[in-house]
Design an enzyme around this catalytic site. Structure first.
Site, mmCIF file in Angstrom:
data_model
loop_
_atom_site.group_PDB
_atom_site.id
_atom_site.type_symbol
_atom_site.label_atom_id
_atom_site.label_comp_id
_atom_site.label_asym_id
_atom_site.label_seq_id
_atom_site.Cartn_x
_atom_site.Cartn_y
_atom_site.Cartn_z
ATOM 1 N N LYS A 22 0.839 -1.203 0.000
ATOM 2 C CA LYS A 22 0.000 0.000 0.000
ATOM 3 C C LYS A 22 0.874 1.253 0.000
ATOM 4 C CE LYS A 22 -1.708 1.744 4.032
ATOM 5 N NZ LYS A 22 -1.434 3.163 4.298
ATOM 6 N N ASN A 23 1.872 1.263 0.871
ATOM 7 C CA ASN A 23 2.644 2.495 1.054
ATOM 8 C C ASN A 23 3.615 2.775 -0.095
ATOM 9 O OD1 ASN A 23 1.294 3.212 3.370
ATOM 10 N ND2 ASN A 23 2.735 2.161 4.735
ATOM 11 N N CYS A 126 -5.321 12.454 12.506
ATOM 12 C CA CYS A 126 -6.021 11.183 12.367
ATOM 13 C C CYS A 126 -5.829 10.420 13.668
ATOM 14 C CB CYS A 126 -5.542 10.392 11.171
ATOM 15 S SG CYS A 126 -3.969 9.629 11.404
ATOM 16 N N ARG A 131 -0.791 14.919 12.044
ATOM 17 C CA ARG A 131 -0.007 14.670 10.827
ATOM 18 C C ARG A 131 0.386 16.037 10.256
ATOM 19 N NH1 ARG A 131 -1.238 8.921 9.906
ATOM 20 N NH2 ARG A 131 0.337 8.905 8.306
ATOM 21 N N PRO A 132 1.430 16.665 10.837
ATOM 22 C CA PRO A 132 1.818 18.002 10.368
ATOM 23 C C PRO A 132 2.394 17.969 8.953
ATOM 24 C CG PRO A 132 3.406 17.182 11.979
ATOM 25 C CD PRO A 132 2.296 16.179 11.912
ATOM 26 N N ASP A 134 4.566 20.744 7.861
ATOM 27 C CA ASP A 134 5.567 21.804 7.777
ATOM 28 C C ASP A 134 6.779 21.393 6.927
ATOM 29 O OD1 ASP A 134 5.766 20.000 10.039
ATOM 30 O OD2 ASP A 134 7.543 21.123 10.654
ATOM 31 N N LYS A 171 13.978 16.529 10.086
ATOM 32 C CA LYS A 171 13.466 15.296 10.673
ATOM 33 C C LYS A 171 13.147 14.364 9.505
ATOM 34 C CE LYS A 171 9.679 14.088 13.755
ATOM 35 N NZ LYS A 171 8.601 14.589 14.569
ATOM 36 N N SER A 173 11.101 12.268 7.131
ATOM 37 C CA SER A 173 9.682 12.126 6.770
ATOM 38 C C SER A 173 9.567 11.353 5.465
ATOM 39 C CB SER A 173 9.039 13.507 6.617
ATOM 40 O OG SER A 173 7.818 13.388 5.898
ATOM 41 N N VAL A 174 8.811 10.260 5.517
ATOM 42 C CA VAL A 174 8.625 9.458 4.311
ATOM 43 C C VAL A 174 7.816 10.245 3.284
ATOM 44 C CG1 VAL A 174 7.639 7.320 3.392
ATOM 45 C CG2 VAL A 174 8.726 7.319 5.641
ATOM 46 N N ASP A 316 4.673 0.782 11.748
ATOM 47 C CA ASP A 316 3.506 0.063 11.223
ATOM 48 C C ASP A 316 3.468 -1.405 11.667
ATOM 49 O OD1 ASP A 316 2.879 2.394 9.964
ATOM 50 O OD2 ASP A 316 3.344 1.716 7.942
ATOM 51 N N ILE A 338 7.437 7.486 16.570
ATOM 52 C CA ILE A 338 6.985 8.188 15.357
ATOM 53 C C ILE A 338 5.654 8.907 15.582
ATOM 54 C CG2 ILE A 338 6.490 7.969 12.873
ATOM 55 C CD1 ILE A 338 9.355 7.120 13.537
ATOM 56 N N ARG A 408 -8.335 -1.023 4.365
ATOM 57 C CA ARG A 408 -7.447 0.001 3.807
ATOM 58 C C ARG A 408 -6.104 -0.603 3.410
ATOM 59 N NH1 ARG A 408 -5.592 4.190 7.532
ATOM 60 N NH2 ARG A 408 -4.420 4.610 5.665
HETATM 61 C C1 LIG Z 1 9.478 7.765 9.476
HETATM 62 C C2 LIG Z 1 8.301 6.876 9.567
HETATM 63 O O1 LIG Z 1 8.314 5.880 10.256
HETATM 64 N N1 LIG Z 1 7.260 7.209 8.811
HETATM 65 C C3 LIG Z 1 6.001 6.480 8.858
HETATM 66 C C4 LIG Z 1 4.872 7.429 8.565
HETATM 67 O O2 LIG Z 1 5.055 7.938 7.267
HETATM 68 P P1 LIG Z 1 4.332 9.302 6.886
HETATM 69 O O3 LIG Z 1 4.842 9.676 5.567
HETATM 70 O O4 LIG Z 1 2.886 9.203 7.120
HETATM 71 O O5 LIG Z 1 4.822 10.209 8.014
HETATM 72 P P2 LIG Z 1 6.220 10.895 8.071
HETATM 73 O O6 LIG Z 1 7.302 9.924 7.761
HETATM 74 O O7 LIG Z 1 6.115 12.108 7.249
HETATM 75 O O8 LIG Z 1 6.266 11.267 9.607
HETATM 76 C C5 LIG Z 1 7.366 10.982 10.423
HETATM 77 C C6 LIG Z 1 7.358 11.929 11.597
HETATM 78 O O9 LIG Z 1 7.579 13.259 11.118
HETATM 79 C C7 LIG Z 1 6.569 14.127 11.563
HETATM 80 N N2 LIG Z 1 6.331 15.113 10.491
HETATM 81 C C8 LIG Z 1 5.992 14.714 9.241
HETATM 82 C C9 LIG Z 1 5.760 15.628 8.241
HETATM 83 C C10 LIG Z 1 5.871 16.992 8.531
HETATM 84 O O10 LIG Z 1 5.674 17.877 7.678
HETATM 85 N N3 LIG Z 1 6.185 17.358 9.802
HETATM 86 C C11 LIG Z 1 6.427 16.451 10.794
HETATM 87 O O11 LIG Z 1 6.729 16.830 11.923
HETATM 88 C C12 LIG Z 1 5.379 13.209 11.822
HETATM 89 O O12 LIG Z 1 4.485 13.764 12.741
HETATM 90 C C13 LIG Z 1 6.031 11.966 12.352
HETATM 91 O O13 LIG Z 1 6.324 12.091 13.713
HETATM 92 O O14 LIG Z 1 3.634 6.773 8.675
HETATM 93 C C14 LIG Z 1 3.458 5.731 7.752
HETATM 94 C C15 LIG Z 1 2.089 5.138 8.042
HETATM 95 O O15 LIG Z 1 2.008 4.741 9.344
HETATM 96 C C16 LIG Z 1 4.587 4.733 7.904
HETATM 97 O O16 LIG Z 1 4.471 3.775 6.888
HETATM 98 C C17 LIG Z 1 5.948 5.379 7.841
HETATM 99 O O17 LIG Z 1 6.951 4.428 8.124
HETATM 100 C C1 LIG Z 2 -1.328 4.564 9.159
HETATM 101 C C2 LIG Z 2 -1.061 4.110 7.954
HETATM 102 O O1 LIG Z 2 -1.461 4.700 6.818
HETATM 103 P P1 LIG Z 2 -1.680 6.249 6.590
HETATM 104 O O2 LIG Z 2 -0.353 6.864 6.829
HETATM 105 O O3 LIG Z 2 -2.094 6.305 5.166
HETATM 106 O O4 LIG Z 2 -2.713 6.724 7.555
HETATM 107 C C3 LIG Z 2 -0.305 2.856 7.771
HETATM 108 O O5 LIG Z 2 0.070 2.529 6.616
HETATM 109 O O6 LIG Z 2 -0.074 2.153 8.771
#
Ligand SMILES: CC(=O)N[C@H]1[C@@H](OP(=O)(O)OP(=O)(O)OC[C@H]2O[C@@H](n3ccc(=O)[nH]c3=O)[C@H](O)[C@@H]2O)O[C@H](CO)[C@@H](O)[C@@H]1O
Ligand SMILES: C=C(OP(=O)(O)O)C(=O)O
Length: 429
Positions: A22-23, A126, A131-132, A134, A171, A173-174, A316, A338, A408
């Protein structure tokens, strides 16, 4: 609303085919916005999130056609799908759509790069935490975008196009790495992304973008370098195996006992989790085209883990590992770094008899001899599946309510488990 009913106690034996991730699928689908040519994705999992993103892309003008099922997967609905964004008819991603799926926010990168503008609703919070965005904003600003936030929307503009730059994420961020990488493919000149996410899904996206004509090096490491090109072409790409689905079924086997081959996947995608599983007492070996997981009747050993960006232990898989530890022979500590609110499975696991206490980001799990089936509530995607695997190991009947979360991210979960001897059924009302 559908429920999953489980009668626990059966070991798992057989083969489970692993679906496309999915991801990885979500950013790959979004990459189709970067070209007016056709992007064909193979091994696309049949999931609620994929369907929802198809609707969102359709709204931007992407023409989507399903080619057919992938023959060699006997279970699961993997498909080959063509995505053609010949003309972008709308550069707005509205609240009604973005609020239902966080990853849809990522359209901001390709829309801005190709069209010079994007108006995308803020994704909002969520269940698992805030889910910021920035990091996305600062990254795109580094490439010259002008960004204004107004009435819950991000208005991004780059009338003269994006311009390559060096940007260091404060930081990991994926999502922001996906977005900046996609945007930079069409920027003028060179972009260097430092402290990039190293997740396999980032490397998979880069491989697809490269097949589309992008010039990218270093994806999968902390430094990604992109030489912008003036346009991208179509391509054909197969979605990476789902490492979270792989780890989930591996943990299920470690919990119920048995012998299962996870097919169409690879251990290098989830080394850290497999190390933890071996420490817990499972026998995990590489086999041709997959991974074999065996667990005899011996005790589950307690193992402490801390979630971290790749190659660390994935957030995850945290809930699933907690389910496993709930039956450990001793005390384990799980630290979630995370997401601040990713412990909602704790109170549901407690309904099954687990003994878990929480202090800030740390859960302390005192393993119990047995779990007993109960009614539980799925609260988010990975929490839901942790309840399913706990139910498989519990005595008697467990009913997991609100299973739409599961749909999902897990393709045909009941069928895959049933084929391995589990007693799992979906009850529709
Ligand atoms: C690094 C990490 O494990 N990322 C997980 C994150 O990816 P996803 O892409 O959803 O989230 P990010 O990797 O961006 O977030 C990682 C961290 O950075 C923070 N953040 C992110 C974006 C931003 O603009 N500002 C900020 O502060 C988030 O709050 C979080 O604490 O959730 C997905 C769904 O569960 C997981 O598959 C990913 O493995
Ligand atoms: C929480 C997840 O998905 P999403 O980041 O799309 O909410 C996830 O893949 O575990």
């Amino acid at each position: 609303m559908d429920r999953i009913r489980i009668i626990g106690g059966n070991p798992l034996n057989g083969t489970i085919p692993i679906s496309g991730a999915k991801n990885a699928a979500l950013p790959l689908m979004i990459a189709s916005l970067l070209t007016d040519d056709t992007l064909t994705l193979e091994n696309l999992p049949h999931l609620a999130d994929v369907e929802q993103l198809q609707r969102i892309l359709g709204n931007h003008g992407v023409d989507i056609s399903v080619v057919g099922r992938r023959q060699r997967q006997d279970s699961g609905h993997a498909r080959t799908v063509h995505f053609t964004a010949r003309t972008i008819v709308d550069t707005t991603a509205p609240y009604e759509l973005v609020s239902r799926m966080r990853a849809s926010f990522w359209v901001i990168g390709p829309l801005l790069a190709r069209m010079g503008e994007a108006r995308v609703s803020l994704p909002g919070g969520c269940a698992i935490g805030t889910r910021p965005v920035d990091l996305f904003i600062h990254g795109l600003e580094a490439l010259g975008a002008e960004i204004r936030i107004d009435a819950g929307y991000i208005n991004a503009r780059a009338p003269k196009g994006l311009v390559g730059a060096r940007y260091t994420f404060p930081k990991v961020s994926v999502g922001a790495t996906h977005v900046l990488m996609m945007a930079a493919t069409l920027a003028k000149g060179e972009t260097i992304i430092e402290n990039a996410a190293r997740e396999p899904e980032v490397a998979d996206l880069a491989a697809c973008l490269t097949a589309m004509g992008a010039k990218i090096s270093g994806a999968g490491t902390q430094t990604i370098t992109i030489q912008g090109v003036s346009s991208l072409s179509g391509a054909r790409h197969s979605v990476l195996p789902d490492r979270i689905e792989t780890g989930t079924y591996a943990m299920a086997v470690a919990m119920t006992g048995g012998d299962v081959t996870l097919a169409n996947t690879a251990s290098h995608l989830l080394d850290t989790a497999l190390v933890a599983l071996r420490e817990a007492g499972a026998d995990v070996t590489d086999v041709e085209g997959g991974i074999r997981v065996r667990k005899d009747g011996g005790p589950i050993r307690p193992v402490d883990i801390v979630t971290d960006p790749f190659p660390g232990f994935p957030t995850d898989l945290q809930a699933q590992f907690m389910a496993l530890m709930s039956r450990a022979d001793g005390t384990a500590r799980i630290t979630e770094t995370i997401f601040e609110n990713r412990f909602m499975h704790v109170q549901e696991l407690a309904r099954l008899g687990a003994d878990i206490s929480l202090s800030g980001q740390v859960a302390t799990i005192n393993g119990v001899q047995r779990l007993k089936g109960a009614q539980v509530m799925a609260t988010d995607l990975r929490a839901s599946v942790s309840l399913v695997i706990a139910g498989l190991a519990a005595e008697g009947e467990t009913v997991v309510n609100r299973v739409y979360h599961l749909d999902r991210g897990f393709e045909r979960l009941e069928e895959k488990l049933t084929r391995c001897g589990a007693h799992v059924e979906r009850v529709s009302e």
